[in-house]
Design a protein around this motif. Structure first.
Motif, PDB file in Angstrom:
ATOM      1  N   ARG A   1       0.826  -1.223   0.000  1.00  0.00           N
ATOM      2  CA  ARG A   1       0.000   0.000   0.000  1.00  0.00           C
ATOM      3  C   ARG A   1       0.860   1.273   0.000  1.00  0.00           C
ATOM      4  O   ARG A   1       0.470   2.295   0.528  1.00  0.00           O
TER       5      ARG A   1
ATOM      6  N   GLY B   1       2.541   2.064  -3.123  1.00  0.00           N
ATOM      7  CA  GLY B   1       2.722   2.395  -4.531  1.00  0.00           C
ATOM      8  C   GLY B   1       3.747   1.552  -5.274  1.00  0.00           C
ATOM      9  O   GLY B   1       4.023   1.807  -6.448  1.00  0.00           O
TER      10      GLY B   1
ATOM     11  N   GLY C   1       3.559  -1.763  -6.144  1.00  0.00           N
ATOM     12  CA  GLY C   1       2.886  -2.534  -7.202  1.00  0.00           C
ATOM     13  C   GLY C   1       2.529  -1.647  -8.382  1.00  0.00           C
ATOM     14  O   GLY C   1       2.709  -2.026  -9.538  1.00  0.00           O
ATOM     15  N   ARG C   2       2.032  -0.456  -8.106  1.00  0.00           N
ATOM     16  CA  ARG C   2       1.689   0.498  -9.165  1.00  0.00           C
ATOM     17  C   ARG C   2       2.942   0.879  -9.966  1.00  0.00           C
ATOM     18  O   ARG C   2       2.917   0.906 -11.190  1.00  0.00           O
ATOM     19  N   ALA C   3       4.044   1.156  -9.282  1.00  0.00           N
ATOM     20  CA  ALA C   3       5.282   1.533  -9.977  1.00  0.00           C
ATOM     21  C   ALA C   3       5.753   0.407 -10.893  1.00  0.00           C
ATOM     22  O   ALA C   3       6.160   0.661 -12.040  1.00  0.00           O
TER      23      ALA C   3
ATOM     24  N   MET D   1       3.859  -2.006 -12.216  1.00  0.00           N
ATOM     25  CA  MET D   1       2.905  -2.120 -13.323  1.00  0.00           C
ATOM     26  C   MET D   1       3.098  -0.998 -14.349  1.00  0.00           C
ATOM     27  O   MET D   1       3.041  -1.233 -15.557  1.00  0.00           O
ATOM     28  N   LEU D   2       3.310   0.220 -13.881  1.00  0.00           N
ATOM     29  CA  LEU D   2       3.522   1.342 -14.811  1.00  0.00           C
ATOM     30  C   LEU D   2       4.788   1.139 -15.641  1.00  0.00           C
ATOM     31  O   LEU D   2       4.811   1.442 -16.832  1.00  0.00           O
TER      32      LEU D   2
ATOM     33  N   LEU E   1      -6.040  -1.821  -7.997  1.00  0.00           N
ATOM     34  CA  LEU E   1      -4.868  -1.360  -8.752  1.00  0.00           C
ATOM     35  C   LEU E   1      -5.067  -1.615 -10.236  1.00  0.00           C
ATOM     36  O   LEU E   1      -4.925  -0.699 -11.060  1.00  0.00           O
ATOM     37  N   TYR E   2      -5.394  -2.846 -10.600  1.00  0.00           N
ATOM     38  CA  TYR E   2      -5.521  -3.195 -12.021  1.00  0.00           C
ATOM     39  C   TYR E   2      -6.619  -2.375 -12.699  1.00  0.00           C
ATOM     40  O   TYR E   2      -6.429  -1.874 -13.813  1.00  0.00           O
TER      41      TYR E   2
ATOM     42  N   SER F   1      -7.693   0.557 -11.798  1.00  0.00           N
ATOM     43  CA  SER F   1      -7.266   1.957 -11.882  1.00  0.00           C
ATOM     44  C   SER F   1      -6.290   2.182 -13.038  1.00  0.00           C
ATOM     45  O   SER F   1      -6.150   3.308 -13.529  1.00  0.00           O
ATOM     46  N   LEU F   2      -5.633   1.105 -13.495  1.00  0.00           N
ATOM     47  CA  LEU F   2      -4.704   1.200 -14.614  1.00  0.00           C
ATOM     48  C   LEU F   2      -5.370   0.916 -15.957  1.00  0.00           C
ATOM     49  O   LEU F   2      -4.708   0.903 -16.989  1.00  0.00           O
TER      50      LEU F   2
END
Length: 156
Positions: free
Chosen positions: A87, A89, A91-93, A95-96, A124-125, A127-128
Motif C-alpha cells: 500500500r 505504490g 505494485g503500481r510503480a 505495473m507502470l 490497482l488493475y 485503476s490502470l
C-alpha cells in the motif's frame, strides 16, 4: 530483452535474472502461500520464458513483477510486494514500468488473473485500465478461489 533500470532517490526498478534467485525466492515466500520453485524461476529466466522486474528500496528487494510477452501480447504472471511495504505504490510503480515497456514494444494487449478476494490488487488493475473479461472457477490451487480474468487494450 533490454535491461530496464529506473531510479528515483533510493528506490530502483530493474530486471532480475538468475543471479537474483535467492532474493526473489525469499521475497516470494513472504508474499504467497503457494509459490514457484527455484527451479521454475531459474528455467523460466534462463530460457526467456518470462521476465521479472524487481523493486529495490535501500538495497533490499521489496517487490517484483513476473511477466511474459509473446508476439504482441503481455501476461502478468505474478506481482508480489513484501508485506511490510504494501500500500505504498510499489505494485503500481512496477505495473507502470511494465506498461511503458509494452507500449515501447508495440504490445497491443495485456492479460492477468487475480484472486477474487484480492481487493487491493483488483483496485490497482482497474485503476490502470484493466477490464474484467471472465472468471475461472476454483482456479488457484492453494485456496480453490475463483480467478478474475482481466484484459487491457494498449491501443486505446
Amino acid at each position: 530483452m533490454k535491461s530496464a533500470e529506473v531510479t528515483s532517490g533510493i528506490q530502483k526498478i530493474f530486471d532480475l535474472g538468475p543471479d537474483n534467485l535467492s532474493q526473489l525466492r525469499a521475497l516470494e515466500s513472504l508474499c504467497f502461500e503457494y509459490h514457484w520453485t527455484e527451479e521454475q524461476f531459474r528455467l523460466g529466466l534462463e530460457r526467456n520464458a518470462f521476465f521479472v522486474f524487481g523493486y529495490e528500496e535501500q538495497g533490499i528487494l521489496v517487490g517484483y513483477l513476473a511477466y511474459s510477452i509473446v508476439l504482441d501480447e503481455m501476461e502478468v504472471l505474478n506481482l508480489g510486494v513484501h508485506p511490510r511495504f504494501r500500500r505504498k505504490g510499489i505494485g503500481r510503480a512496477l505495473m507502470l514500468e511494465l506498461m511503458h515497456k509494452c507500449r515501447e514494444m508495440n504490445v497491443t494487449r495485456g492479460l492477468l488473473d487475480v484472486k477474487e478476494s484480492n481487493a487491493p490488487a483488483i483496485g490497482l488493475y482497474e485503476s490502470l485500465g484493466f477490464k474484467q473479461v471472465g472468471i475461472r472457477k476454483k482456479y488457484y490451487p492453494d485456496t480453490r478461489e475463483d480467478a478474475l480474468l482481466y484484459d487491457l487494450d494498449f491501443s486505446q
